[in-house]
Design a protein around this motif. Structure first.
Motif, PDB file in Angstrom:
ATOM      1  N   ARG A 116      54.142  32.504 -15.977  1.00 53.04           N
ATOM      2  CA  ARG A 116      54.871  33.382 -16.338  1.00 53.04           C
ATOM      3  C   ARG A 116      55.058  33.722 -14.688  1.00 53.04           C
ATOM      4  N   PRO A 117      55.767  34.683 -14.662  1.00 54.97           N
ATOM      5  CA  PRO A 117      56.940  35.041 -13.388  1.00 54.97           C
ATOM      6  C   PRO A 117      55.739  35.017 -11.923  1.00 54.97           C
ATOM      7  N   GLU A 118      55.482  35.659 -12.290  1.00 56.83           N
ATOM      8  CA  GLU A 118      54.498  36.579 -11.373  1.00 56.83           C
ATOM      9  C   GLU A 118      53.522  35.440 -10.405  1.00 56.83           C
ATOM     10  N   THR A 119      52.950  34.398 -11.179  1.00 56.72           N
ATOM     11  CA  THR A 119      51.810  33.151 -11.164  1.00 56.72           C
ATOM     12  C   THR A 119      53.416  31.649 -10.815  1.00 56.72           C
ATOM     13  N   LEU A 120      54.243  31.428 -11.446  1.00 56.94           N
ATOM     14  CA  LEU A 120      55.245  30.827 -10.965  1.00 56.94           C
ATOM     15  C   LEU A 120      55.410  30.406  -9.276  1.00 56.94           C
ATOM     16  N   PHE A 121      56.430  31.550  -9.562  1.00 54.67           N
ATOM     17  CA  PHE A 121      56.965  31.666  -8.563  1.00 54.67           C
ATOM     18  C   PHE A 121      56.289  32.732  -6.655  1.00 54.67           C
ATOM     19  N   ARG A 122      55.475  32.940  -7.053  1.00 48.71           N
ATOM     20  CA  ARG A 122      54.231  33.873  -5.972  1.00 48.71           C
ATOM     21  C   ARG A 122      54.612  33.052  -5.051  1.00 48.71           C
ATOM     22  N   VAL A 123      55.169  34.115  -3.764  1.00 47.02           N
ATOM     23  CA  VAL A 123      55.341  33.592  -2.520  1.00 47.02           C
ATOM     24  C   VAL A 123      54.376  32.922  -2.032  1.00 47.02           C
ATOM     25  N   SER A 124      52.855  32.595  -2.005  1.00 45.65           N
ATOM     26  CA  SER A 124      51.776  31.965  -1.097  1.00 45.65           C
ATOM     27  C   SER A 124      52.257  30.375  -2.519  1.00 45.65           C
ATOM     28  N   LYS A 125      52.007  30.078  -3.403  1.00 47.81           N
ATOM     29  CA  LYS A 125      51.932  29.333  -4.332  1.00 47.81           C
ATOM     30  C   LYS A 125      53.780  28.399  -4.512  1.00 47.81           C
ATOM     31  N   ILE A 126      54.807  29.167  -4.638  1.00 48.66           N
ATOM     32  CA  ILE A 126      56.060  28.742  -5.130  1.00 48.66           C
ATOM     33  C   ILE A 126      56.143  27.302  -4.452  1.00 48.66           C
ATOM     34  N   GLU A 127      56.014  27.125  -2.731  1.00 47.14           N
ATOM     35  CA  GLU A 127      55.915  26.162  -1.996  1.00 47.14           C
ATOM     36  C   GLU A 127      55.465  24.741  -2.434  1.00 47.14           C
ATOM     37  N   GLY A 128      54.094  25.204  -2.977  1.00 45.71           N
ATOM     38  CA  GLY A 128      53.311  23.985  -3.206  1.00 45.71           C
ATOM     39  C   GLY A 128      53.435  23.971  -4.470  1.00 45.71           C
ATOM     40  N   TYR A 129      54.615  24.328  -5.595  1.00 47.70           N
ATOM     41  CA  TYR A 129      53.990  23.951  -6.263  1.00 47.70           C
ATOM     42  C   TYR A 129      55.164  23.303  -6.836  1.00 47.70           C
ATOM     43  N   LEU A 130      56.846  23.895  -5.851  1.00 46.81           N
ATOM     44  CA  LEU A 130      57.608  22.257  -5.770  1.00 46.81           C
ATOM     45  C   LEU A 130      57.776  21.487  -5.200  1.00 46.81           C
ATOM     46  N   ASN A 131      56.354  21.140  -4.460  1.00 46.88           N
ATOM     47  CA  ASN A 131      56.488  19.412  -4.617  1.00 46.88           C
ATOM     48  C   ASN A 131      55.951  19.406  -4.804  1.00 46.88           C
ATOM     49  N   VAL A 132      54.490  20.066  -5.705  1.00 46.64           N
ATOM     50  CA  VAL A 132      54.330  18.951  -7.322  1.00 46.64           C
ATOM     51  C   VAL A 132      55.329  18.386  -8.673  1.00 46.64           C
ATOM     52  N   ALA A 133      56.433  19.335  -8.406  1.00 49.76           N
ATOM     53  CA  ALA A 133      57.513  19.732  -9.386  1.00 49.76           C
ATOM     54  C   ALA A 133      57.847  18.239  -8.806  1.00 49.76           C
ATOM     55  N   ARG A 134      58.862  18.288  -7.940  1.00 46.12           N
ATOM     56  CA  ARG A 134      59.186  16.727  -6.706  1.00 46.12           C
ATOM     57  C   ARG A 134      58.214  15.433  -7.157  1.00 46.12           C
ATOM     58  N   LYS A 135      57.341  15.558  -6.963  1.00 45.02           N
ATOM     59  CA  LYS A 135      56.521  14.522  -6.647  1.00 45.02           C
ATOM     60  C   LYS A 135      56.600  14.082  -8.348  1.00 45.02           C
ATOM     61  N   MET A 136      56.035  15.549  -9.284  1.00 45.66           N
ATOM     62  CA  MET A 136      56.110  14.482 -10.531  1.00 45.66           C
ATOM     63  C   MET A 136      57.539  13.730 -11.284  1.00 45.66           C
ATOM     64  N   LYS A 137      58.262  14.113 -10.536  1.00 48.50           N
ATOM     65  CA  LYS A 137      59.614  14.028 -10.299  1.00 48.50           C
ATOM     66  C   LYS A 137      60.089  12.486 -10.239  1.00 48.50           C
ATOM     67  N   LYS A 138      59.621  12.144  -9.031  1.00 48.96           N
ATOM     68  CA  LYS A 138      59.352  10.684  -8.813  1.00 48.96           C
ATOM     69  C   LYS A 138      58.178   9.984  -9.570  1.00 48.96           C
ATOM     70  N   GLN A 139      57.801  10.540 -10.243  1.00 50.39           N
ATOM     71  CA  GLN A 139      56.629   9.596 -11.552  1.00 50.39           C
ATOM     72  C   GLN A 139      55.263   9.326 -10.509  1.00 50.39           C
ATOM     73  N   GLN A 140      55.106  10.418  -9.518  1.00 49.88           N
ATOM     74  CA  GLN A 140      53.660  10.067  -7.953  1.00 49.88           C
ATOM     75  C   GLN A 140      52.744  10.688  -8.507  1.00 49.88           C
ATOM     76  N   LYS A 141      52.242  10.314  -8.111  1.00 51.68           N
ATOM     77  CA  LYS A 141      50.407  11.235  -8.889  1.00 51.68           C
ATOM     78  C   LYS A 141      50.216  12.317  -8.214  1.00 51.68           C
ATOM     79  N   PRO A 142      50.181  13.537  -8.010  1.00 50.16           N
ATOM     80  CA  PRO A 142      49.979  14.578  -7.383  1.00 50.16           C
ATOM     81  C   PRO A 142      48.972  14.626  -6.235  1.00 50.16           C
ATOM     82  N   ASP A 143      48.903  15.297  -5.065  1.00 51.82           N
ATOM     83  CA  ASP A 143      47.806  15.174  -4.972  1.00 51.82           C
ATOM     84  C   ASP A 143      46.317  15.924  -5.029  1.00 51.82           C
TER      85      ASP A 143
END
Length: 267
Positions: free
Chosen positions: A229-256
């Motif tokens: 849901r939006p409040e979880t996915l785009f929360r100010v304290s989480k969005i940067e971390g989630y975006l980093n995960v998304a970028r890693k997944m897009k490169k088919q790398q295992k997230p930290d």
């Protein structure tokens, strides 16, 4: 030749929007607390990340330019606002050293409300106007993004269009019925667009978190789909971390390991 006083150590950061709403000293303290909560020093207790410290150590290791009383007042102001919570998890009963964590849900509510009411933030609300110790060793950074609109920010007439595109994409992905113009959705999406996150960034987050959470049960007993849901996915304290995960997944790398599903969705 490198300037002597620049970037010798980890710099103290200030978010201008945050400082305008909760006060400069409080914003500095909150940002530094967030830094330690995402360091190896943090401890996870009952699903929440905590760090412990004394006022003397806060001064020595983080804020040597402030008095002990200024640090205490800034922390207490954050606590009274509900932005910081405290606890005592010390093994020795006589040890009264405070443990600290950030109430990210309350922070989102405060910042979202300010954005809804003002469009732009008001003047700072200081914890103690008489105890701002002159200038601080604070470093301000200009906002930069890979994709920009006029003035490096999404303009008001396009925010609604971009928010609708994001919500419609989320609804299609998760078979949900979130409303693009709902106040709660505006409060978490519009500020992120203004900060420079793009529609493509948010779609990438939706795809990544759906892949990680859909159909999975977390250690706290909740289903991952409940957090799509939006409040979880785009929360100010989480969005940067989630975006980093998304970028890693897009490169088919295992997230930290830091991006454990349960750890990132809890308050």
């Amino acid at each position: 030749m490198k300037a002597k006083w620049l970037f010798d150590e980890h710099p103290i950061l200030v978010d201008k929007e945050l400082a305008s709403v909760i006060g400069l000293n409080e914003a500095i303290v909150l940002q530094q607390l967030n830094y330690w909560l995402h360091s190896k020093s943090a401890k996870q207790i009952d699903g929440r990340l905590w760090i412990y410290n004394t006022y003397d150590n806060w001064k020595k290791d983080n804020f040597p330019f402030w008095s002990r009383n200024t640090i205490r007042r800034a922390l207490n102001s954050c606590i009274k606002k509900g932005l910081v919570i405290t606890g005592n998890f010390n093994k020795a009963g006589f040890d009264k050293t405070k443990w600290y964590s950030i109430n990210t849900q309350k922070l989102d509510e405060v910042m979202g409300s300010a954005c809804d009411q003002n469009g732009q933030t008001d003047s700072p609300k200081w914890a103690d106007g008489s105890d701002q110790n002159g200038q601080t060793n604070t470093i301000y950074y200009p906002e930069t993004t890979s994709k920009t609109t006029t003035n490096n920010q999404a303009q008001p007439d396009t925010l609604a269009q971009q928010r609708r595109e994001i919500i419609e994409y989320l609804n299609k992905k998760t078979d949900s019925k979130f409303k693009p113009n709902a106040k709660g959705n505006k409060s978490v999406i519009d500020p992120r667009l203004k900060e420079g996150y793009t529609v493509d960034d948010m779609k990438m987050i939706i795809d990544a978190m759906y892949s990680k959470w859909h159909g999975n049960k977390f250690s706290n007993g909740s289903m991952g789909d409940d957090y799509l849901r939006p409040e979880t996915l785009f929360r100010v304290s989480k969005i940067e971390g989630y975006l980093n995960v998304a970028r890693k997944m897009k490169k088919q790398q295992k997230p930290d390991d830091l991006f454990d599903m349960g750890g990132w969705i809890r308050e």
